[in-house]
Design an enzyme around this catalytic site. Structure first.
Site, mmCIF file in Angstrom:
data_model
loop_
_atom_site.group_PDB
_atom_site.id
_atom_site.type_symbol
_atom_site.label_atom_id
_atom_site.label_comp_id
_atom_site.label_asym_id
_atom_site.label_seq_id
_atom_site.Cartn_x
_atom_site.Cartn_y
_atom_site.Cartn_z
ATOM 1 N N SER A 142 0.533 -1.084 -0.327
ATOM 2 C CA SER A 142 0.123 0.220 0.003
ATOM 3 C C SER A 142 0.858 1.043 0.127
ATOM 4 C CB SER A 142 -0.898 -0.043 0.975
ATOM 5 O OG SER A 142 -1.460 1.092 1.735
ATOM 6 N N TYR A 155 -1.336 -1.297 10.618
ATOM 7 C CA TYR A 155 -1.219 -1.043 9.130
ATOM 8 C C TYR A 155 -0.465 -0.947 8.278
ATOM 9 C CZ TYR A 155 -3.824 -1.765 4.411
ATOM 10 O OH TYR A 155 -4.031 -1.442 3.141
#
Ligand SMILES: NC(=O)c1ccc[n+]([C@@H]2O[C@H](COP(=O)([O-])OP(=O)(O)OC[C@H]3O[C@@H](n4cnc5c(N)ncnc54)[C@H](O)[C@@H]3O)[C@@H](O)[C@H]2O)c1
Length: 276
Positions: A142, A155
């Site tokens: 990401s 995350y």
């Protein structure tokens, strides 16, 4: 890997979002598919979207469990005799300030986002090495793997891990002169089911901290506003595989923030605040 036809793609997290669109795109290239997800019902939904006649193995598997990923590899080789393109794609997200995170939040996200990728590499790379065919591995990270976003501490930690694991793997495979390419996919916000990742959180890990509902809502709004679709991501990713490109950054505008972070590090100044 220029020609994907008749080759075998393995896709984790194939019941939704990027995984589903990667399955459709790979089937469109004439590939055989080994699809897996923890969500069996929606995995079947993906199978139903494939062109009729696509050779497909659909199998429930929790990527956080080494033995289940190994069973996926065994089943893939039993069915197709090979794997050529592995997408370590399954991932989950829970947010909020780090001091509000529970140990179960850490366990859940590290298990899927980091160990899921590790298990995929451990079960498939040795088989690919023996095969000696041209192969490729795409790990889904990401932009959170290249930035530090407030509220996204766990995350970001998991996605940074995926970037560096991919960078190490690529160098290790080149040192072995293996015919296995590597890419790391680093998108920004894209409309998928990621903001509702808690739908598949195992009951034994408890519910996500309600304090973090605000972060979830923010993520939902940001992903829904994303202009690049999951099917665009799948197309961009397959193009990168064909070109042998390592870093895949579908959102060009985010590069400014990445550059700022790199500058912060090199200039030894405090992190510039990144918008969540
Ligand atoms: N959507 C975005 O904005 C975005 C941006 C950057 C990176 N990503 C990453 O893309 C990947 C795919 O996510 P998405 O956006 O398509 O979300 P999604 O929720 O639509 O799809 C994720 C899939 O992973 C599956 N999954 C969850 N736990 C699993 C487990 N233990 N084992 C196997 N499968 C499991 C889910 O059931 C779901 O089908 C993730 O790694 C995510 O972190 C998403």
């Amino acid at each position: 890997m220029k020609n994907l036809q008749i080759k075998v793609a393995v896709i984790t997290g194939a019941a939704s979002g990027f995984g589903r669109e990667l399955a459709i795109a790979c089937a469109g290239e004439g590939m055989s598919l080994a699809l897996t997800d923890i969500d069996e019902k929606n995995l079947q939904g993906t199978v139903e979207l494939l062109p009729p006649g696509t050779p497909v193995l659909a199998m429930k598997c929790d990527v956080a469990k080494a033995d289940q990923v190994e069973q996926l590899a065994v089943a893939t080789y039993e069915r197709f005799g090979a794997s050529h393109l592995l997408f370590n794609n399954a991932g989950v997200l829970v947010g909020g300030p780090l001091w509000t995170a529970t140990t179960q939040d850490w366990e859940w996200m590290l298990g899927i986002n980091v160990m899921g990728v590790a298990h995929g590499i451990r079960s498939f790379v040795p088989r690919m090495l023996q095969q000696k065919d041209e192969c490729h591995i795409v790990n889904t990270s990401s932009v959170a793997g290249l930035l530090s976003v407030p509220g996204g501490g766990i995350y970001c930690a998991t996605k940074h891990a995926v970037v560096t694991m991919s960078e190490c793997l690529d160098q290790e495979l080149r040192a072995e002169q293996a015919s296995i390419g590597v890419s790391v996919l680093c998108p920004a916000f894209v409309p998928t089911g990621i903001a509702d990742a808690a739908r598949n959180r195992p009951a034994e890990l408890g519910e996500a901290n309600p304090l973090n509902a605000g972060f979830e809502e923010q993520t939902r709004k940001a992903t829904q506003a994303g202009k690049i679709s999951a099917s665009d991501i799948a197309r961009i990713t397959l193009d990168a595989v064909k070109e042998g490109r390592f870093y895949i950054l579908p959102h060009q505008k985010i590069k400014g923030a990445i550059e700022t972070r790199m500058r912060d590090i090199l200039d030894e100044r405090s992190p510039t605040r990144t918008a969540p």
